[in-house]
Design a protein around this motif. Structure first.
Motif, PDB file in Angstrom:
ATOM      1  N   ARG A  94       0.822  -1.207   0.000  1.00 33.94           N
ATOM      2  CA  ARG A  94       0.000   0.000   0.000  1.00 33.94           C
ATOM      3  C   ARG A  94       0.859   1.262   0.000  1.00 33.94           C
ATOM      4  NH1 ARG A  94      -5.140  -0.908   3.988  1.00 33.94           N
ATOM      5  NH2 ARG A  94      -5.865  -2.809   2.988  1.00 33.94           N
ATOM      6  N   LYS A  95       1.998   1.184   0.680  1.00 36.87           N
ATOM      7  CA  LYS A  95       2.897   2.332   0.734  1.00 36.87           C
ATOM      8  C   LYS A  95       3.413   2.668  -0.665  1.00 36.87           C
ATOM      9  CE  LYS A  95       5.757   2.722   4.196  1.00 36.87           C
ATOM     10  NZ  LYS A  95       6.928   2.534   5.074  1.00 36.87           N
ATOM     11  N   HIS A  96       3.744   1.647  -1.444  1.00 34.07           N
ATOM     12  CA  HIS A  96       4.235   1.859  -2.806  1.00 34.07           C
ATOM     13  C   HIS A  96       3.140   2.433  -3.702  1.00 34.07           C
ATOM     14  CE1 HIS A  96       8.063   0.052  -2.018  1.00 34.07           C
ATOM     15  NE2 HIS A  96       7.498  -1.089  -1.612  1.00 34.07           N
ATOM     16  N   ILE A  97       1.943   1.942  -3.570  1.00 32.42           N
ATOM     17  CA  ILE A  97       0.830   2.448  -4.367  1.00 32.42           C
ATOM     18  C   ILE A  97       0.535   3.893  -3.996  1.00 32.42           C
ATOM     19  CG2 ILE A  97      -1.641   2.209  -4.822  1.00 32.42           C
ATOM     20  CD1 ILE A  97      -1.233  -0.830  -4.624  1.00 32.42           C
ATOM     21  N   SER A  98       0.600   4.223  -2.716  1.00 34.85           N
ATOM     22  CA  SER A  98       0.371   5.602  -2.271  1.00 34.85           C
ATOM     23  C   SER A  98       1.432   6.547  -2.830  1.00 34.85           C
ATOM     24  CB  SER A  98       0.379   5.691  -0.752  1.00 34.85           C
ATOM     25  OG  SER A  98      -0.640   4.924  -0.199  1.00 34.85           O
ATOM     26  N   PHE A 132       3.009  10.733  -6.727  1.00 31.38           N
ATOM     27  CA  PHE A 132       3.929  11.135  -7.789  1.00 31.38           C
ATOM     28  C   PHE A 132       3.171  11.442  -9.084  1.00 31.38           C
ATOM     29  CE2 PHE A 132       6.794  10.030 -11.320  1.00 31.38           C
ATOM     30  CZ  PHE A 132       7.769  10.993 -11.107  1.00 31.38           C
ATOM     31  N   ILE A 133       2.235  10.598  -9.453  1.00 27.87           N
ATOM     32  CA  ILE A 133       1.445  10.816 -10.671  1.00 27.87           C
ATOM     33  C   ILE A 133       0.582  12.070 -10.517  1.00 27.87           C
ATOM     34  CG2 ILE A 133      -0.444   9.882 -12.072  1.00 27.87           C
ATOM     35  CD1 ILE A 133       0.824   7.114 -11.645  1.00 27.87           C
ATOM     36  N   GLY A 134       0.002  12.285  -9.340  1.00 30.24           N
ATOM     37  CA  GLY A 134      -0.785  13.495  -9.092  1.00 30.24           C
ATOM     38  C   GLY A 134       0.050  14.752  -9.225  1.00 30.24           C
TER      39      GLY A 134
END
Length: 96
Positions: free
Chosen positions: A2-6, A11-13
């Motif tokens: 979950r930390k990686h997805i967050s 970053f994408i945002g």
């Protein structure tokens, strides 16, 4: 996981926000970049993808007010600033 997805989502945002404030306008064979920042609006006479504001060859305007920019033959640039249309308009020319 979950930390990686967050982190990826943040970053994408940030990238989307970074590129949404930048617009590229093609006029004839010339490309202008208009980049609105908190410190002002930069008009750059080429496609500019840098993270920091340019150090040379740019026009800086305030974020309020109106400016009309005309490109004419022989690469001349005419700028008309209307300071009283929407508020105070500041102009700083660093183009050559």
């Amino acid at each position: 996981m979950r930390k990686h997805i967050s982190l990826i989502t943040i970053f994408i945002g940030a990238l989307i926000f970074f590129y949404e404030t930048r617009h590229f306008y093609k006029i004839g064979d010339r490309t202008l970049t208009v980049w609105k920042t908190n410190s002002g609006c930069f008009v750059i006479p080429y496609s500019y993808y840098g993270i920091l504001p340019p150090q040379k060859n740019y026009l800086k305007l305030s974020n309020i007010g109106t400016a009309y920019i005309f490109l004419v033959p022989k690469d001349s640039l005419y700028i008309f600033v209307e300071p009283y249309s929407d508020g105070y308009s500041e102009l700083s020319n660093h183009m050559y």
